[in-house]
Design a protein around this motif. Structure first.
Motif, short mmCIF file in Angstrom:
data_model
loop_
_atom_site.label_atom_id
_atom_site.label_comp_id
_atom_site.label_asym_id
_atom_site.label_seq_id
_atom_site.Cartn_x
_atom_site.Cartn_y
_atom_site.Cartn_z
N ASN A 1 0.79 -1.01 0.05
CA ASN A 1 0.03 0.01 -0.08
C ASN A 1 0.91 1.16 0.02
O ASN A 1 1.89 1.19 0.53
N ALA A 2 0.62 2.32 -0.73
CA ALA A 2 1.19 3.42 -1.05
C ALA A 2 0.14 4.66 -0.87
O ALA A 2 -0.87 4.58 -1.41
N ALA A 3 0.68 5.90 -0.45
CA ALA A 3 -0.25 6.89 -0.43
C ALA A 3 0.69 8.19 -1.18
O ALA A 3 1.73 8.32 -1.22
N LEU A 4 -0.14 8.83 -2.06
CA LEU A 4 0.36 9.89 -3.02
C LEU A 4 -0.16 11.25 -2.39
O LEU A 4 -1.24 11.41 -2.43
N ASP A 5 0.51 12.17 -1.81
CA ASP A 5 0.08 13.33 -1.48
C ASP A 5 0.17 14.32 -2.63
O ASP A 5 0.79 14.12 -3.86
N PRO A 6 -0.36 15.68 -2.61
CA PRO A 6 -0.64 16.27 -3.86
C PRO A 6 0.81 16.65 -4.57
O PRO A 6 0.90 16.94 -5.60
N VAL A 7 1.96 16.91 -3.44
CA VAL A 7 3.22 17.44 -4.13
C VAL A 7 4.06 16.13 -4.74
O VAL A 7 4.40 16.31 -5.73
N ALA A 8 3.75 14.86 -3.91
CA ALA A 8 4.39 13.84 -4.77
C ALA A 8 3.70 13.23 -6.03
O ALA A 8 4.22 12.97 -7.13
N ALA A 9 2.32 13.77 -5.96
CA ALA A 9 1.71 13.17 -7.63
C ALA A 9 1.99 14.12 -8.50
O ALA A 9 1.89 13.98 -9.74
N SER A 10 2.12 15.60 -8.09
CA SER A 10 2.53 16.55 -8.98
C SER A 10 3.75 16.37 -10.00
O SER A 10 4.20 16.66 -11.25
N ALA A 11 4.59 15.42 -9.18
CA ALA A 11 5.87 15.05 -9.78
C ALA A 11 5.95 13.60 -10.59
O ALA A 11 6.81 13.50 -11.33
N LEU A 12 4.62 13.25 -10.89
CA LEU A 12 4.49 12.02 -11.37
C LEU A 12 3.58 12.21 -12.86
O LEU A 12 2.39 12.75 -12.37
N PRO A 13 3.70 11.90 -14.00
CA PRO A 13 2.87 12.10 -15.00
C PRO A 13 1.53 11.58 -14.86
O PRO A 13 1.48 10.24 -14.53
N ASP A 14 0.20 12.29 -15.19
CA ASP A 14 -0.83 11.94 -14.95
C ASP A 14 -1.41 11.30 -13.69
O ASP A 14 -2.58 10.58 -13.48
N ALA A 15 -0.77 11.61 -12.68
CA ALA A 15 -0.92 10.72 -11.27
C ALA A 15 -1.93 11.80 -10.47
O ALA A 15 -1.83 12.92 -10.47
N GLN A 16 -2.83 10.92 -9.68
CA GLN A 16 -3.73 11.82 -8.83
C GLN A 16 -3.46 11.68 -7.32
O GLN A 16 -3.12 10.31 -6.99
N PRO A 17 -3.49 12.54 -6.47
CA PRO A 17 -3.31 12.25 -4.95
C PRO A 17 -4.45 10.96 -4.65
O PRO A 17 -5.42 10.89 -5.22
N GLY A 18 -3.86 10.34 -3.53
CA GLY A 18 -4.82 9.33 -3.04
C GLY A 18 -4.03 8.08 -2.65
O GLY A 18 -2.83 8.13 -2.29
N ILE A 19 -4.72 6.95 -2.00
CA ILE A 19 -4.19 5.88 -1.57
C ILE A 19 -4.31 4.69 -2.45
O ILE A 19 -5.18 4.51 -3.41
N TYR A 20 -3.10 4.00 -2.85
CA TYR A 20 -3.10 2.99 -3.89
C TYR A 20 -2.54 1.70 -3.31
O TYR A 20 -1.88 1.52 -2.43
N ALA A 21 -2.91 0.58 -4.23
CA ALA A 21 -2.46 -0.61 -3.82
C ALA A 21 -1.39 -0.70 -4.99
O ALA A 21 -1.69 -0.74 -6.28
N VAL A 22 -0.10 -1.01 -4.52
CA VAL A 22 1.08 -1.02 -5.60
C VAL A 22 1.34 -2.55 -5.89
O VAL A 22 1.71 -3.13 -4.97
N VAL A 23 1.41 -2.93 -7.29
CA VAL A 23 1.96 -4.33 -7.46
C VAL A 23 3.27 -4.02 -8.36
O VAL A 23 3.06 -3.40 -9.50
N THR A 24 4.21 -4.76 -7.69
CA THR A 24 5.64 -4.45 -8.60
C THR A 24 6.24 -5.64 -9.17
O THR A 24 6.19 -6.62 -8.29
N VAL A 25 6.55 -5.64 -10.35
CA VAL A 25 7.33 -6.85 -11.18
C VAL A 25 8.63 -6.45 -11.11
O VAL A 25 9.09 -5.37 -12.12
N GLN A 26 9.61 -7.19 -10.55
CA GLN A 26 11.06 -6.54 -10.66
C GLN A 26 11.95 -7.77 -11.13
O GLN A 26 11.74 -8.93 -10.61
N ASP A 27 13.01 -7.54 -11.91
CA ASP A 27 13.81 -8.88 -12.50
C ASP A 27 15.17 -8.10 -12.17
O ASP A 27 15.54 -7.02 -12.12
N THR A 28 16.11 -9.10 -12.35
CA THR A 28 17.44 -8.87 -12.27
C THR A 28 17.85 -9.29 -14.00
O THR A 28 19.17 -9.73 -13.98
N GLY A 29 17.46 -8.75 -14.90
CA GLY A 29 17.77 -8.74 -16.27
C GLY A 29 18.75 -7.99 -16.56
O GLY A 29 19.20 -7.14 -15.98
#
Length: 717
Positions: free
Chosen positions: A479-507
């Motif tokens: 779980n992660a939260a985006l405040d207005p300041v953090a959201a403004s730094a990400l394209p098309d992101a809106q402030p709010g609470i999110y469930a974050v699913v991450t896929v990471q590799d060692t490629g």
């Protein structure tokens, strides 16, 4: 000015060859280019004007001299009016010169500004000490010699500042001061002006008894008559040294020369030629002093007006350039869009031409070998596989364009991943280690489960392909939260609470030059035939359509991480329900239900009718919503199911038709079909909230049609 002294924006302006030097100087405050009095060369007409003023002053002086000792009426109000004007002139001139120093940081300007400030302080003290104006003996103490000695200190010290200016100007000592020292230098200069003025006032009041008398009974004493010529000769050093050092090189040099010459005429009339106070020469000398205090001020005020005009011109020019830049950017975006469209169109055409080649070729073979059932079945299967691939390709394109209808449910992403884990492990193979790190209290999200699984599968396959020699893939939730300041730094992101699913590799990672293109359709770094270039674009479309945003980070040689930020849902997750045979039967109907088929494409409508008749249904056909409503309005006509395309001409789509049909026949069952439905189908119509309404995605097979019809009919056999 060194480039390091300018901001990045002003450095860019300073380097811009399309902006003239004067305008560049106004914006960047560069002493080499700024059009200020101190560095603007005196033009011929400036010199002619200065000479004309000096000649007029001399001619007027020659006219006054014969009448200089004529007694005029005593006008006590003349002194406060005249010296108030002097104080304002000198003070405003000092402020403008010090302000100019703050911009250009030339020491000579500060010296001259301090001189004018000192002058205004001495004029103030002189006015307050003048006998018979504010008090019989003046307001600041002393005796009858205080006023005349303040006049001496006033007229003797200012030329020293002019000489100091001439000694510094246009030399290496006048190079721009370090910006960090400007405020301190201004404070020091103001302190020096007050200190010198304070000393002169103290000497002229407290220490006046130690000074010789210069005036007796409104007439000059013997000492005063000897002192006057010496004082005038000493004052003559200022214009002489100024001309010797500067040759009136700049506009400021020129007007200072005019000031000092006029100043000499003032001293000559007041201290030498005039007989006593309030005679004609004394009054004329005061007017010469007022003129001397006005020349530089007038030039500075004219310069200020010119600077405002240049500033307005430069602002207009910059606005025009900004408009041109915005237009160029829009043209660039349009060109990039057309390039992407060309890439997209080329990719679609290539893939669909391959699929159509398979379908057309197999149908042609079937037509020529219809007598061979085994061969017909094989060719039919190949054509169906190609058609299925075409449907999948269309589906991926619609997902990227966010035009594909989603069937969202409130789910727990952890449950979906656990249910999907077996397929993922089979997809990555035995050489790659797969690890699931799931947050135990993951927030629910409202997404289309099938599209979520497809997105995860695409990401995992991309990760697998980036590690041909094996590696490690981690799927992490949190779980992660985006405040207005953090959201403004990400394209098309809106402030709010999110469930974050991450896929990471060692490629192998993604090069920075490629990273910005990975979500473009048909963009791929894989070999021909190894990837369509639609996998990540499908993931992008799914996340955006779900109201979230996607973030990708990659380092060459280290690996890639893709984060899907999905908005938290306030609803409770839906528990999964296993389908039963009664809900999704795959056999024909045993009844005699009548289906009204609404399809604007005649061939698609004919195919749908034939498929329905093979399944045991009776059919009626309408080609638009108006025809369908006319049939539905017939009271004696039996209709059990409305089977309608969503996107149709005529001003009414299938969803709207379903609403109107339900008004005419409340018990009517509805099945909608479309391959492009996100805009046309709205939950506001209520058609998807009814258990008797379903959606069949194009292209479909007869088995898919039969299954959806039985769902609409409530599973009756």
């Amino acid at each position: 000015m060194p480039a390091a002294g300018l901001s990045g924006e002003t450095q860019a302006i300073a380097r811009d060859p399309s902006i003239d030097a004067a305008t560049r100087g106004v914006i960047t405050a560069d002493p080499q280019t700024a059009p200020f009095l101190s560095n603007t060369p005196a033009r011929p007409w400036d010199r002619r004007l200065g000479i004309a003023i000096v000649l007029l002053s001399v001619f007027a002086f020659a006219f006054v001299v014969p009448y200089s000792r004529v007694r005029w009426p005593v006008v006590p109000a003349f002194i406060p009016a005249y010296e108030a004007a002097l104080i304002l002139n000198d003070l405003i001139t000092a402020v403008l010169l010090i302000s100019q120093f703050r911009q250009l940081r030339a020491r000579s300007l500060l010296v001259l500004g301090v001189g004018y400030l000192y002058d205004s302080l001495l004029v103030t003290a002189h006015a307050l000490s003048f006998p018979g104006v504010f008090a019989p003996a003046g307001l600041i103490g002393g005796n009858d010699q205080t006023t005349v000695w303040l006049y001496v200190f006033w007229h003797a010290v200012f030329p020293v500042f002019v000489i100091a200016y001439a000694a510094i100007a246009h030399t290496r000592r006048d190079l721009p001061l370090d910006p960090s020292r400007v405020v301190g230098a201004i404070a020091l200069g103001i302190a020096v002006a007050f200190l010198l003025a304070g000393v002169a006032i103290l000497v002229s009041t407290v220490g006046i008894e130690h000074l010789p008398p210069l005036i007796r009974d409104d007439d000059y004493s013997k000492v005063g008559r000897r002192f006057g010529p010496l004082f005038w000769i000493a004052t003559l050093l200022a214009p002489g040294f100024l001309w010797y050092r500067t040759r009136a090189r700049t506009v400021l040099d020129l007007w200072l020369l005019v000031v000092t010459i006029t100043w000499l005429l003032d001293v000559l009339l007041s201290a030498i030629i005039a007989n006593e106070r309030y005679d004609f020469g004394w009054y004329a000398g005061r007017l010469y002093g007022l003129m001397a205090a006005s020349f530089v001020l007038g030039a500075l005020l004219m310069e200020t007006g010119n600077l405002y005009g240049r500033l307005i011109e430069s602002i207009d020019e910059l606005r025009a350039r900004a408009d041109a830049l915005a237009q160029s950017q829009e043209q660039l975006r349009h060109a990039q869009k057309m390039e992407a469209m060309g890439q997209l169109t080329g990719g679609v055409a290539h893939d669909f031409n391959n699929l159509l080649t398979i379908i057309v070729g197999n149908l042609d073979m079937i037509g020529r070998h219809a007598e061979d059932p085994a061969r017909v079945r094989r060719l039919t299967a190949a054509a169906q596989r190609a058609a299925s691939r075409g449907g999948k390709l269309t589906h991926q394109l619609l997902m990227f364009a966010r035009r594909q209808l989603l069937r969202p449910e409130t789910v727990n992403a952890n449950r979906l991943l656990l249910d999907f884990e077996g397929l993922i492990r089979r997809a990555v193979g035995e050489t790659i280690q797969l690890e699931l790190v799931l947050h135990p209290a993951l927030d629910p999200v409202r997404i289309d489960p099938m599209q979520f699984e497809a997105a995860i599968l695409n990401l995992v396959i991309n990760a697998r392909d980036a590690m041909p020699g094996g590696g490690h893939i981690t799927i992490r939730t949190g779980n992660a939260a985006l405040d207005p300041v953090a959201a403004s730094a990400l394209p098309d992101a809106q402030p709010g609470i999110y469930a974050v699913v991450t896929v990471q590799d060692t490629g192998a990672g993604i090069p920075p030059t490629v990273l910005g293109k990975v979500f473009e359709p048909f963009f791929t770094t894989k070999e021909v035939g190894k990837g369509s270039g639609l996998g990540l674009s499908q993931v992008y479309g799914f996340v955006k359509e779900s109201g979230g945003h996607i973030r990708i980070d990659s380092v060459e040689g280290v690996g890639t991480m893709v984060e899907l930020w999905l908005p938290r849902s306030s609803e409770r997750p839906v528990e999964p329900v296993e389908p039963t045979p009664s809900q999704v039967p795959l056999r024909a109907t045993a009844g005699s239900e009548i289906v009204l088929v609404v399809e604007d494409d005649h061939e698609v409508g004919a195919l749908a009718s034939e498929s329905l008749r093979e399944l045991g249904y009776q059919t009626l056909v309408a080609h638009d919503a108006a025809q369908a409503l006319a049939i539905l309005a017939e009271p004696d006509r039996r209709i059990d199911i409305l089977f309608s395309d969503v996107v149709m001409p005529g001003g009414m789509n299938g969803a709207q038709l379903a609403v109107e049909a339900r008004r005419l026949r409340p018990s009517l069952k509805v099945l909608l079909t479309s391959g492009y439905a996100a805009d046309a189908l709205s939950h506001d119509h209520g058609v998807l909230d009814d258990s008797t309404t379903a959606l069949l995605r194009k292209p479909y097979r007869a088995e898919d049609l039969a299954a959806q019809l039985r769902v609409v009919l409530g599973g009756r056999s």
